[in-house]
Design an enzyme around this catalytic site. Structure first.
Site, PDB file in Angstrom:
ATOM      1  N   GLY A  18     -52.391  15.569   8.225  1.00 29.99           N
ATOM      2  CA  GLY A  18     -51.340  14.851   7.504  1.00 29.99           C
ATOM      3  C   GLY A  18     -51.722  14.598   6.057  1.00 29.99           C
ATOM      4  N   GLU A  70     -60.664  42.686  -1.533  1.00 32.52           N
ATOM      5  CA  GLU A  70     -61.195  43.827  -0.753  1.00 32.52           C
ATOM      6  C   GLU A  70     -60.072  44.481   0.055  1.00 32.52           C
ATOM      7  OE1 GLU A  70     -65.073  43.438   0.892  1.00 32.52           O
ATOM      8  OE2 GLU A  70     -65.706  42.009  -0.648  1.00 32.52           O
ATOM      9  N   SER A  93     -65.974  39.880  -8.875  1.00 32.86           N
ATOM     10  CA  SER A  93     -66.747  38.804  -8.248  1.00 32.86           C
ATOM     11  C   SER A  93     -68.192  38.953  -8.680  1.00 32.86           C
ATOM     12  CB  SER A  93     -66.639  38.906  -6.729  1.00 32.86           C
ATOM     13  OG  SER A  93     -65.289  38.751  -6.346  1.00 32.86           O
ATOM     14  N   THR A 129     -61.703  47.005  -9.716  1.00 27.60           N
ATOM     15  CA  THR A 129     -60.337  46.603 -10.052  1.00 27.60           C
ATOM     16  C   THR A 129     -60.119  46.495 -11.556  1.00 27.60           C
ATOM     17  OG1 THR A 129     -60.150  45.430  -7.966  1.00 27.60           O
ATOM     18  CG2 THR A 129     -58.649  44.748  -9.706  1.00 27.60           C
TER      19      THR A 129
END
Lengths: 379, 255
Positions: free
Chosen positions: A339, A363, A158, A126
């Protein structure tokens, strides 16, 4: 049809559960908070042969199959999605790229230490302007004598800051289009390659992500992986493997969300009853358990196809698409069940929800998976 | 170099037992495991082999499904396994188990040291070890938290007893029953599990063994314990303590 895991797979899965409970679960909150790579855990993972499960023993792996690797990623991710992912990309993409495309010398030199877990692999594709649109990449590799010279900037890598062995993609012939990109194995410390600082991310925080900069980085010809121009095809095959890993990571996340939701909803009393007695809550849990099962079958099936040595590209995309979107949907529900307590730091579901988001992005985004799937079924 | 035998039981993993509405135990979705202290027994055998060489044989009696447990045991450092397998062998009582294991060891396995867990995770009767020693006519050392094989084939064992630690010595062959403090069982690696399938297993059928006596124990029922919170608070004052005692009396817990 046979939906049974082998006895070995069941035992290996159980051993990983015990490993994750003992070494990963207790630190998962801390390494998320501090964005820390748990080197001590990876040392132990290496000792137990978890860093190269589907890689043949002669190349340093455990010599098992891909489904077994997937089971390990799932169980690890159930405790910590970052740790699970790091194993997934290391094995599923970095190791598999060399196993499937490397020469014998490359396998001995680079795959063996990776599969043993002595070196950590990274996948460097990338770029700032080239995400889903891989063809928009600008990093180049120019042959100069006995070496390629790489220039360009990669991002969202990564294992960028922590990696040892990088699979780097660059244009060797931009004009050749899809047949113009090549892949290089570049070891850490190579002059001209540098990793940036670890990005501050919403989730998956202990997985180390950075820019990678290549400035007149000379890479010997011997480090070209596969043929010149075959990079894109190899990257796509790498994604097929990696995506099953992301699907496994996602089902680990959903399983954890379900575990937490069942436990909490049985304990939490409102209006005189555990909230699990409320249909609104119990139906959320029913949906969670159902989609978890569906995601698991898709994922194991994709891994099984890989082990049968048949094309599993579409199934990998389907598993990744469904499992990652299930992870997002149900971690949101898990926080809802918890909650206010689920919205606070320290609640596991808070981390799970942040970690889940990336599974729909990396990916190949969910949209990219739909491109792959539709491309297959509309063919 | 000692031949070590580690005995184990393949038991229901209690984490999977659910409690039904009426307090009855629900075993419908259970998984199995090597009994906790038996993992310590196997680990101790593997540890001693690492120090002194020799061999480790694992031994169990169980239903045919316990074959998975045999693989599990073999992945923990054992060299070979003996498996007495029959569908009724998951309902054995301690005396019957000891008789079967004793017969197999006596007739088929050369041994110097036998290691058992102090008690099983399911029944915790603490019977099999001592009974097995009796069958074989060898000394038994129980409650062992540290074990050493010394010169001249003698073992030195630290026993944890009520008021402290007792150190005893015995000549080989000997049987010891171990406590969880003795070691930390390993988590088998992937290769350990894969290699376990390739190790030799001798499976022995019921018909190959002398008839086992009838069971003398009968389980009449099994129910879960119940914990109820009443959310009553008592201060640490004389009045509070008096109130606490009164509340316990009213509940019939003390009289």
């Amino acid at each position: 049809m046979d939906f049974k895991l082998t006895e070995e797979q069941e035992l290996i899965r159980k051993n990983m559960r015990e490993f994750a409970d003992k070494y990963v679960e207790p630190i998962a909150g801390e390494i998320d908070e501090n964005s820390r790579h748990p080197a001590e855990v990876f040392k132990k993972l290496a000792e137990g042969d978890w860093m190269g499960i589907p890689i043949p023993a002669e190349y340093g792996g455990a010599g098992s199959d891909y489904l077994t690797h997937i089971l390990a990623v799932e169980e690890l991710s159930r405790s910590c999605a970052s740790t699970g992912f790091t194993v997934s990309i290391h094995v599923g993409i970095a190791c598999m790229l060399v196993l499937l495309n490397g020469t014998e010398e490359q396998k001995q030199q680079y795959l063996l230490p990776m599969a043993k877990g002595e070196k950590l692999g990274a996948f460097v594709l990338t770029e700032p302007g080239a995400g889903t649109d891989v063809m928009a990449a600008t990093t180049t590799a120019v042959l100069d004598g006995d070496a390629y010279v790489l220039n360009g900037t990669k991002t969202f890598t990564s294992n960028g800051p922590t990696g040892d062995t990088y699979m780097v993609f660059a244009w060797t012939d931009k004009a050749a289009g899809r047949k113009g990109m090549s892949c290089f194995i570049i070891p850490r410390g190579t002059v001209g390659m540098s990793a940036g600082t670890h990005f501050k991310k919403m989730g998956l925080r202990s997985s180390q992500t950075s820019e990678m900069v290549f400035k007149d980085c000379r890479v010997p010809k011997a480090n070209l992986l596969g043929k010149e121009g075959a990079g894109l095809v190899m990257a796509m095959a790498g994604f097929d493997h990696g995506r099953v890993g992301i699907a496994a990571q996602s089902i680990g996340i959903v399983q954890a969300a379900l575990d937490e939701s069942i436990r909490y909803s049985k304990e939490r009393v409102q209006f005189g009853n555990p909230i699990s007695k409320n249909q609104a809550i119990s139906w959320m849990i029913a949906d969670m358990a159902t989609e978890l099962s569906a995601a698991r079958f898709l994922t194991y099936h994709a891994a099984w196809l890989k082990d049968q040595k048949v094309n599993f590209s579409k199934e990998a995309a389907m598993a990744k698409l469904f499992a990652s979107e299930a992870a997002m949907r149900h971690t949101i529900k898990a926080v809802q069940i918890h909650g206010g307590y689920g919205y606070c730091k320290g609640a596991k579901v808070e981390r799970l929800m942040r970690d889940a988001k990336i599974t729909e992005i990396y990916e190949g985004t969910s949209e990219a998976q739909r491109m792959v799937i539709s491309g297959n079924v509309l063919r | 170099m000692p031949n070590i035998v580690a005995c184990f039981k393949w038991v229901i993993d209690e984490a999977y037992i659910r409690k039904g509405a009426s307090g009855a135990l629900d075993f419908s979705a259970v998984d199995y495991k090597i009994s906790d202290y038996d993992r310590n027994a196997i680990e101790e055998a593997a540890r001693l082999k690492g120090l002194h060489g020799g061999s480790v044989t694992v031994l169990t009696a169980g239903a045919p499904e316990a074959a998975k447990g045999v693989k599990d045991a073999l992945s923990r450092g054992a060299d070979q396994a003996f498996f007495a397998s029959d569908p009724i062998f998951n309902q054995l009582e301690s005396s019957q188990t000891a008789a079967i294991l004793g017969e197999i060891i006596r007739s088929r396995i050369p041994y110097d040291l036998i290691i058992c867990g102090e008690g099983s995770s399911d029944q915790y009767a603490q019977q099999v070890g001592p009974r097995l020693a009796e069958k074989l006519g060898i000394p038994c050392i129980s409650y062992v938290q540290k074990l050493t094989i010394g010169e001249g084939g003698r073992v030195l064992a630290e026993r944890r007893v009520e008021e402290g630690v007792e150190v005893v010595e015995a000549p080989l062959p000997v049987l010891v029953t171990v406590l969880p403090e003795i070691n930390t069982p390993r988590i088998p690696g992937v290769k350990d599990t894969l290699m376990a399938s390739k190790k030799p297993v001798v499976t022995i059928k019921k018909e190959e063994l002398p008839a086992i006596g009838a069971a003398r124990l009968q389980t009449l029922g099994m129910t879960a314990t119940r914990m109820e919170r009443n959310c009553e608070k008592f201060a640490a004052t004389p009045e509070g303590i008096a109130g606490f005692v009164e509340a316990l009396q009213k509940k019939g817990v003390i009289s």
